[in-house]
Design a protein around this motif. Structure first.
Motif, PDB file in Angstrom:
ATOM      1  N   LEU A   1      10.277 -52.876 -65.905  1.00 13.30           N
ATOM      2  CA  LEU A   1      10.746 -52.847 -67.287  1.00 13.30           C
ATOM      3  C   LEU A   1      11.073 -51.410 -67.678  1.00 13.30           C
TER       4      LEU A   1
ATOM      5  N   SER B   1      11.423 -47.964 -69.140  1.00 14.05           N
ATOM      6  CA  SER B   1      10.619 -47.029 -69.933  1.00 14.05           C
ATOM      7  C   SER B   1       9.183 -47.457 -70.186  1.00 14.05           C
ATOM      8  N   THR B   2       8.789 -48.683 -69.867  1.00 12.93           N
ATOM      9  CA  THR B   2       7.388 -49.050 -70.065  1.00 12.93           C
ATOM     10  C   THR B   2       6.491 -48.356 -69.058  1.00 12.93           C
TER      11      THR B   2
ATOM     12  N   LYS C   1       6.558 -45.382 -68.485  1.00 15.50           N
ATOM     13  CA  LYS C   1       6.204 -44.093 -69.091  1.00 15.50           C
ATOM     14  C   LYS C   1       4.863 -44.176 -69.815  1.00 15.50           C
ATOM     15  N   ILE C   2       4.549 -45.328 -70.353  1.00 16.01           N
ATOM     16  CA  ILE C   2       3.252 -45.505 -71.030  1.00 16.01           C
ATOM     17  C   ILE C   2       2.124 -45.429 -70.007  1.00 16.01           C
TER      18      ILE C   2
ATOM     19  N   SER D   1      12.091 -39.850 -73.946  1.00 14.42           N
ATOM     20  CA  SER D   1      12.323 -40.748 -72.816  1.00 14.42           C
ATOM     21  C   SER D   1      13.071 -40.054 -71.675  1.00 14.42           C
TER      22      SER D   1
ATOM     23  N   THR E   1       9.678 -37.944 -66.411  1.00 15.79           N
ATOM     24  CA  THR E   1       8.947 -39.081 -65.860  1.00 15.79           C
ATOM     25  C   THR E   1       8.822 -38.953 -64.349  1.00 15.79           C
TER      26      THR E   1
ATOM     27  N   HIS F   1       4.392 -58.076 -63.600  1.00 19.20           N
ATOM     28  CA  HIS F   1       5.147 -58.230 -64.845  1.00 19.20           C
ATOM     29  C   HIS F   1       6.376 -59.066 -64.555  1.00 19.20           C
TER      30      HIS F   1
END
Length: 171
Positions: free
Chosen positions: A68, A70-71, A73-74, A141, A146, A170
């Protein structure tokens, strides 16, 4: 007096013409084939599923799982915070901006990386801190930030953290 009125009228018409031109440019329709062109050029990075009135219209790699956007990055930010708390990394560590730039690929993040560098006045700096890199990853972002953090923190540690967080899959 007539000269001023004439100049005023010409300026009004000029402003209206410019406004009309800008409005026309702004309302131009985007390329309707953008999605199809993207899929054709990037089949390994795309999937598409269109369903209309209960009928499958288009299926292109619709069963293929992709990360997914940019997720991740969390998850990296969580790993960054954990390593900083455990003193495995020093958030104030200076990183050569040239080393970070090796991870930047122009045109891949919608200008996020440049925006981060410009907004924080980092464009002419020699170094940035790990903390600034992590902030740029989350606030703008930046894909370069990243990718750098993934290498710096260790992909094995990030993936192990996924298991600890019970995020093993996921869709």
């Amino acid at each position: 007096m007539i000269i001023y009125i004439t100049i005023f009228i010409v300026l009004i018409f000029l402003l209206l013409a410019i406004g009309f031109f800008l409005l026309r440019q702004w309302t131009k329709k985007p390329d309707v084939d953008y999605v199809l062109k993207f899929i054709a050029k990037n089949p390994e990075r795309a999937s598409l599923f269109i369903k209309k009135n209960g009928h499958n219209i288009v299926r292109v790699q619709s069963d293929q799982l992709f990360p997914l956007a940019s997720t991740v990055k969390i998850i990296i930010a969580i790993e960054f915070a954990q390593q900083a708390a455990n003193k495995d990394i020093n958030p104030a560590e200076k990183i050569n901006i040239e080393d970070l730039s090796r991870f930047y690929i122009p045109g891949t993040d919608g200008g996020a990386h440049e925006a981060w560098l410009n907004e924080y006045g980092l464009i002419n700096k020699q170094t940035v801190t790990l903390r600034e890199i992590a902030k740029g990853m989350m606030s703008h972002s930046s894909n370069a930030n990243t990718e750098f953090l993934m290498m710096h923190l260790g992909l094995d540690k990030i993936n192990a953290n996924l298991e600890k967080l019970l995020l093993t899959g996921h869709e």
